[in-house]
Write a protein that holds these residues in place. Sequence first.
Motif, short mmCIF file in Angstrom:
data_model
loop_
_atom_site.label_atom_id
_atom_site.label_comp_id
_atom_site.label_asym_id
_atom_site.label_seq_id
_atom_site.Cartn_x
_atom_site.Cartn_y
_atom_site.Cartn_z
N TRP A 1 33.65 57.24 36.64
CA TRP A 1 34.69 56.13 37.14
C TRP A 1 36.21 56.82 37.43
O TRP A 1 36.88 56.17 38.04
N GLY A 2 36.16 58.12 36.89
CA GLY A 2 37.60 58.70 36.87
C GLY A 2 37.79 59.14 38.07
O GLY A 2 37.18 59.17 39.26
N GLY A 3 39.05 59.36 38.53
CA GLY A 3 39.97 60.03 39.64
C GLY A 3 39.23 60.09 40.95
O GLY A 3 38.14 59.31 41.25
N SER A 4 39.77 60.77 41.95
CA SER A 4 39.18 60.88 43.17
C SER A 4 38.31 62.03 43.47
O SER A 4 37.48 62.13 44.38
N SER A 5 38.18 62.78 42.42
CA SER A 5 37.39 63.85 42.48
C SER A 5 35.86 63.34 42.60
O SER A 5 35.48 62.06 42.44
N LYS A 6 34.87 64.53 42.54
CA LYS A 6 33.49 64.11 42.74
C LYS A 6 32.93 63.15 41.52
O LYS A 6 33.21 63.54 40.12
N ARG A 7 32.21 62.25 41.78
CA ARG A 7 31.61 61.13 40.52
C ARG A 7 30.37 62.09 39.98
O ARG A 7 29.47 62.39 40.91
N ALA A 8 30.39 61.93 38.70
CA ALA A 8 29.18 62.59 38.31
C ALA A 8 28.22 61.43 37.74
O ALA A 8 28.72 60.27 37.24
N TYR A 9 26.92 61.24 38.06
CA TYR A 9 26.12 60.37 37.80
C TYR A 9 26.02 60.26 36.15
O TYR A 9 25.75 61.20 35.54
N HIS A 10 26.47 58.85 35.74
CA HIS A 10 26.11 58.60 34.21
C HIS A 10 25.29 57.51 33.89
O HIS A 10 24.22 57.75 33.31
N HIS A 11 25.33 56.43 34.71
CA HIS A 11 24.30 55.43 34.72
C HIS A 11 24.52 54.60 36.10
O HIS A 11 25.59 54.91 36.91
N THR A 12 23.75 53.81 36.44
CA THR A 12 23.66 53.13 37.48
C THR A 12 24.62 51.88 37.48
O THR A 12 23.97 50.79 36.45
N ALA A 13 25.80 51.96 37.96
CA ALA A 13 26.76 50.41 37.94
C ALA A 13 25.73 49.31 38.40
O ALA A 13 25.02 49.25 39.35
N PRO A 14 26.08 48.13 37.72
CA PRO A 14 25.45 46.93 38.06
C PRO A 14 26.13 46.85 39.42
O PRO A 14 27.02 45.92 39.40
N VAL A 15 25.74 47.03 40.71
CA VAL A 15 26.30 47.02 41.86
C VAL A 15 26.91 45.47 42.25
O VAL A 15 27.92 45.21 42.35
N ASN A 16 25.78 44.77 42.17
CA ASN A 16 26.16 43.22 42.48
C ASN A 16 26.93 42.48 41.67
O ASN A 16 27.75 41.75 41.87
N ASP A 17 26.88 42.82 40.38
CA ASP A 17 27.66 42.47 39.28
C ASP A 17 29.25 42.90 39.64
O ASP A 17 30.17 42.01 39.34
N LEU A 18 29.30 44.03 40.26
CA LEU A 18 30.55 44.29 40.48
C LEU A 18 31.21 43.89 41.53
O LEU A 18 32.52 43.54 41.72
N TYR A 19 30.17 43.39 42.46
CA TYR A 19 30.82 42.55 44.01
C TYR A 19 31.41 41.26 43.29
O TYR A 19 32.40 40.69 43.95
N ALA A 20 30.58 40.91 42.30
CA ALA A 20 31.16 39.37 41.41
C ALA A 20 32.61 39.67 40.99
O ALA A 20 33.62 39.03 41.08
N LEU A 21 32.62 40.59 40.32
CA LEU A 21 33.95 41.01 39.37
C LEU A 21 35.24 41.16 40.43
O LEU A 21 35.92 40.72 40.48
N HIS A 22 34.79 41.85 41.45
CA HIS A 22 35.78 42.24 42.51
C HIS A 22 36.38 40.78 43.22
O HIS A 22 37.60 40.61 43.29
N GLU A 23 35.29 40.09 43.63
CA GLU A 23 35.59 38.71 44.09
C GLU A 23 36.65 37.88 43.31
O GLU A 23 37.46 37.25 43.67
N SER A 24 36.19 38.06 41.80
CA SER A 24 37.10 37.12 41.05
C SER A 24 38.20 37.60 40.83
O SER A 24 39.36 37.00 40.55
N LEU A 25 38.58 39.03 40.86
CA LEU A 25 39.67 39.67 40.52
C LEU A 25 40.85 39.44 41.95
O LEU A 25 41.87 39.23 41.74
N VAL A 26 39.80 39.28 43.19
CA VAL A 26 40.71 39.16 44.30
C VAL A 26 41.13 37.57 44.18
O VAL A 26 42.43 37.39 44.73
N MET A 27 40.38 36.70 43.78
CA MET A 27 40.85 35.32 43.61
C MET A 27 42.06 35.33 42.65
O MET A 27 42.98 34.43 42.96
N LEU A 28 41.89 36.10 41.59
CA LEU A 28 42.91 36.11 40.56
C LEU A 28 44.59 36.54 41.28
O LEU A 28 45.58 35.92 41.09
N GLN A 29 44.31 37.74 42.22
CA GLN A 29 45.44 38.06 42.60
C GLN A 29 46.15 37.03 43.79
O GLN A 29 47.24 36.94 43.95
#
Length: 392
Positions: A239-267
């Motif tokens: 998740w860190g900085g702008s440098s190359k990302r190392a595979y750690h685990h597969t992010a829950p892609v669609n769940d993160l769409y959901a989180l993003h949308e909820s944070l946009v709504m909060l903003q």
Amino acid sequence: MASSFYPPQRTLMGPGPSDVSPRVLGALSRPTIGHLDPMFIALMDEIKTLLQYAFQTENELTLPISAPGSAGMEACFVNLVSPGDKVIVCQNGVFGGRMQENVERCGATAVMVQDNWGEPVSVDKVAAAFDQHPDANLLAFVHAETSTGVRSDAAALCALATQRNALSIVDAVTSLGGIELQVDKWGADAVYSGTQKCLSCIPGISPVTFSARAVERISNRTHKVQSWFLDMQLVMGYWGGSSKRAYHHTAPVNDLYALHESLVMLQEEGLEAAFQRHQHNHLALVAGLEAMGLAMAVAPECRLPQLNSVLIPEGVDDAALRASLLEEFDLEIGAGLGALAGKTWRIGLMGFASSERNVITCLSALEAILCRQNAPINSGKALNAAQAVFKG
Ligand SMILES: *Cc1c(COP(=O)(O)O)cnc(C)c1O
């Protein structure tokens, strides 16, 4: 042969999960892309920025853990606690007990500061615990105790930890998005939250943030973090900085769409407006409940607007009432927990569920069933009392 599962449309007014916004559910069903797709990496960066806003922090190490609030809790403890450490743990409900369990599983000693369930953490008792244990290097407490509906003074507790050269771990699972939470201003060092309480999002993700002091302690560890999955040094590589990302685990892609949308709504709504909405709906609910003749279980000055503990009147069949609410009104409220089991209901007004509609729905349904049970309440008063608050 099994067939597709179609859940009913419930109104979720318990201790979480709470109602998920249709916008968030919509985002969840968008096409899945690869977790190392450049478009997804850009989304991860934006989620970090939006979380910094929600937490009111500039902490670089701010990200969502790919697991529920309990994993955020564990991430804070396993990274900051080393074997042999001494940690002051405040308990005034269910979740302080889990913190003790986390500390002990890290091979450290938990010094417990106990307060009654239904009351806030006593800052004086914590100061006395530091006097007695000057070698304690961490203070852990719950900001918003969902098991009782109590808010503790997080600003004072974080300041006390800093003064005693200790780091603070703050459980903000139920606070984020619902009440004021000022990570930088208060000097909180490790804060974890959840998506299913006041963020109007689905369960299963845990936003966390670590201060520079906390990152320093993590970097200086001599013992490996006991959890591979939650080791922040490894998670940072993903998740860190702008440098190359190392595979750690597969992010829950669609769940993160959901989180993003909820944070946009909060903003879009604005933090301050979101807090005011929670407070306003809380005051209307309380006015209605009290007009009905019910009593709140927590003193007004430390009530959480997003979790309302109500004393169950004598002679009411608690389980039957909650079952009727669910079956006949598709309405879920929470039962009391631990010391308060059978004594209270916990009515959540969290995130998208904190609405005028839900206040009115809950008061009407509750009154209908209480009347049917011949409970000693004042009928016909609650909606007027709630309306007076909404109009005012
Ligand atoms: C809900 C809750 C948790 C746990 O979150 P999960 O997502 O259920 O793991 C921790 N602390 C508090 C105060 C909570 O309300």
